[in-house]
Design an enzyme around this catalytic site. Structure first.
Site, mmCIF file in Angstrom:
data_model
loop_
_atom_site.group_PDB
_atom_site.id
_atom_site.type_symbol
_atom_site.label_atom_id
_atom_site.label_comp_id
_atom_site.label_asym_id
_atom_site.label_seq_id
_atom_site.Cartn_x
_atom_site.Cartn_y
_atom_site.Cartn_z
ATOM 1 N N GLY A 49 0.768 -1.249 0.000
ATOM 2 C CA GLY A 49 0.000 0.000 0.000
ATOM 3 C C GLY A 49 0.795 1.292 0.000
ATOM 4 N N GLU A 104 3.808 4.270 5.947
ATOM 5 C CA GLU A 104 2.620 3.416 5.861
ATOM 6 C C GLU A 104 1.535 4.149 5.074
ATOM 7 O OE1 GLU A 104 1.061 0.853 5.691
ATOM 8 O OE2 GLU A 104 0.439 0.039 7.634
ATOM 9 N N ASP A 105 0.631 3.389 4.471
ATOM 10 C CA ASP A 105 -0.455 4.046 3.731
ATOM 11 C C ASP A 105 -1.522 4.618 4.660
ATOM 12 O OD1 ASP A 105 -1.361 1.496 4.469
ATOM 13 O OD2 ASP A 105 -2.048 0.923 2.468
ATOM 14 N N ASP A 108 -5.348 2.487 10.846
ATOM 15 C CA ASP A 108 -6.767 2.297 11.113
ATOM 16 C C ASP A 108 -6.897 1.886 12.592
ATOM 17 O OD1 ASP A 108 -9.494 1.930 10.413
ATOM 18 O OD2 ASP A 108 -9.166 -0.132 9.816
ATOM 19 N N LYS A 136 -6.836 7.317 10.507
ATOM 20 C CA LYS A 136 -8.257 7.256 10.898
ATOM 21 C C LYS A 136 -8.318 7.167 12.415
ATOM 22 C CE LYS A 136 -10.219 4.609 6.994
ATOM 23 N NZ LYS A 136 -10.621 3.229 6.589
ATOM 24 N N PHE A 162 -14.098 3.478 3.618
ATOM 25 C CA PHE A 162 -13.065 2.684 2.961
ATOM 26 C C PHE A 162 -12.575 3.406 1.714
ATOM 27 C CE2 PHE A 162 -11.169 -0.774 0.546
ATOM 28 C CZ PHE A 162 -10.376 -1.341 1.534
ATOM 29 N N VAL A 163 -11.282 3.699 1.691
ATOM 30 C CA VAL A 163 -10.715 4.492 0.597
ATOM 31 C C VAL A 163 -9.745 3.649 -0.242
ATOM 32 C CG1 VAL A 163 -10.987 6.661 1.849
ATOM 33 C CG2 VAL A 163 -8.826 5.411 2.036
ATOM 34 N N ASP A 169 -5.602 -0.391 -2.039
ATOM 35 C CA ASP A 169 -6.371 -1.286 -2.907
ATOM 36 C C ASP A 169 -7.689 -1.723 -2.311
ATOM 37 O OD1 ASP A 169 -5.262 -3.003 -0.821
ATOM 38 O OD2 ASP A 169 -5.868 -4.686 -2.086
ATOM 39 N N ARG A 175 -4.905 0.506 -7.015
ATOM 40 C CA ARG A 175 -3.672 1.080 -6.457
ATOM 41 C C ARG A 175 -3.090 2.170 -7.356
ATOM 42 N NH1 ARG A 175 -2.042 -2.123 -2.127
ATOM 43 N NH2 ARG A 175 -2.345 -4.358 -2.298
HETATM 44 P P1 5GP Z 1 -4.839 -1.502 11.043
HETATM 45 O O1 5GP Z 1 -3.986 -2.664 11.426
HETATM 46 O O2 5GP Z 1 -4.314 -0.166 11.535
HETATM 47 O O3 5GP Z 1 -6.267 -1.702 11.411
HETATM 48 O O4 5GP Z 1 -4.894 -1.497 9.482
HETATM 49 C C1 5GP Z 1 -3.958 -0.945 8.745
HETATM 50 C C2 5GP Z 1 -3.989 -1.470 7.348
HETATM 51 O O5 5GP Z 1 -5.320 -1.710 6.889
HETATM 52 C C3 5GP Z 1 -3.442 -0.411 6.444
HETATM 53 O O6 5GP Z 1 -2.069 -0.593 6.297
HETATM 54 C C4 5GP Z 1 -4.193 -0.637 5.171
HETATM 55 O O7 5GP Z 1 -3.461 -1.524 4.378
HETATM 56 C C5 5GP Z 1 -5.486 -1.261 5.583
HETATM 57 N N1 5GP Z 1 -6.593 -0.276 5.555
HETATM 58 C C6 5GP Z 1 -7.193 0.341 6.604
HETATM 59 N N2 5GP Z 1 -8.155 1.181 6.201
HETATM 60 C C7 5GP Z 1 -8.164 1.105 4.852
HETATM 61 C C8 5GP Z 1 -8.930 1.771 3.835
HETATM 62 O O8 5GP Z 1 -9.814 2.615 4.050
HETATM 63 N N3 5GP Z 1 -8.637 1.417 2.553
HETATM 64 C C9 5GP Z 1 -7.669 0.498 2.232
HETATM 65 N N4 5GP Z 1 -7.473 0.253 0.945
HETATM 66 N N5 5GP Z 1 -6.921 -0.122 3.170
HETATM 67 C C10 5GP Z 1 -7.176 0.179 4.452
HETATM 68 MG MG MG Z 2 -0.926 -1.126 4.826
#
Ligand code: 5GP
Ligand code: MG
Length: 189
Positions: A49, A104-105, A108, A136, A162-163, A169, A175
């Site tokens: 990502g 990081e992208d 969340d 987020k 969700f983006v 992706d 992507r």
């Molecule tokens: P976390 O472990 O913080 O819950 O999730 C992080 C990962 O979830 C991010 O690195 C990303 O790859 C994915 N992710 C979280 N929210 C989104 C979103 O809105 N869109 C996409 N494409 N990936 C997300």
């Molecule tokens: Mg990621």
């Protein structure tokens, strides 16, 4: 705000211009904060990502640095985090004694980054900072504990939807969109 140019995108949140403007700001801040040659700086991108964000930001950081990637599996093919991320592809570089900047992208729940930060700490990084393109905060479940003098940078605060695009992706698609948009919910619900 630009109108969506892809039929699966409901609305565009950040255009390519918005993104590159913000990336330039982040890169100058990082260049200032990490000035002074040692210990060496290693920029670690979280694949897949973060690949576009990583490429855009390192070009604008005016410091000597090394680049490496890790892969962390936290998502299946859906839109919800599994909560138990696994480092499925580790660093090639030795980061012991280095300052690490994780790129990081999106953060969340925070599970992915927490696991990765702990991993980098265990490898002997003297500091671990995080630069996430999107954040987020409303959905955070775990607090991020940075290492040493580590700092937290974020591009934009993202609403709770969700983006996709700019590296991010859904089922490995979208992507390559140069902007970030909200995916039409009917595509995954
Ligand atoms: P976390 O472990 O913080 O819950 O999730 C992080 C990962 O979830 C991010 O690195 C990303 O790859 C994915 N992710 C979280 N929210 C989104 C979103 O809105 N869109 C996409 N494409 N990936 C997300
Ligand atoms: Mg990621």
């Amino acid at each position: 705000m630009a109108s969506p140019s892809h039929p699966d995108i409901e609305r565009v949140l950040w255009t390519e211009d918005d993104i590159l403007g913000r990336v330039a700001e982040l890169a100058s801040q990082i260049s200032l904060d990490f000035e002074g040659g040692s210990p060496p700086l290693v920029v670690v991108g979280v694949a897949t990502g973060a690949f576009l964000f990583l490429a855009d930001i390192v070009k604008r950081i005016s410091l000597p640095l090394r680049v490496d990637f890790v892969r962390v599996e936290s998502y299946g093919s859906g839109t919800e985090s599994s909560g138990a991320p696994r480092i499925s592809s580790d660093l090639k570089l030795d980061v012991e004694g280095s300052r690490v900047l994780v790129v990081e992208d999106i953060v969340d729940t925070g599970h992915t980054l927490s696991a990765l930060i702990a991993h980098l700490r265990s490898k002997g990084a003297v500091s671990v900072s995080v630069c996430t393109f999107l954040d987020k905060p409303a959905r955070r479940k775990v607090r991020l504990e940075l290492v040493g003098e580590g700092k937290f940078y974020r591009g934009f605060e993202c609403p709770d939807c969700f983006v996709v695009g700019y590296g991010m992706d859904f089922n490995e698609l979208y992507r390559n969109l140069p902007y970030v948009g909200v995916l039409k919910p009917k595509l995954y619900s």
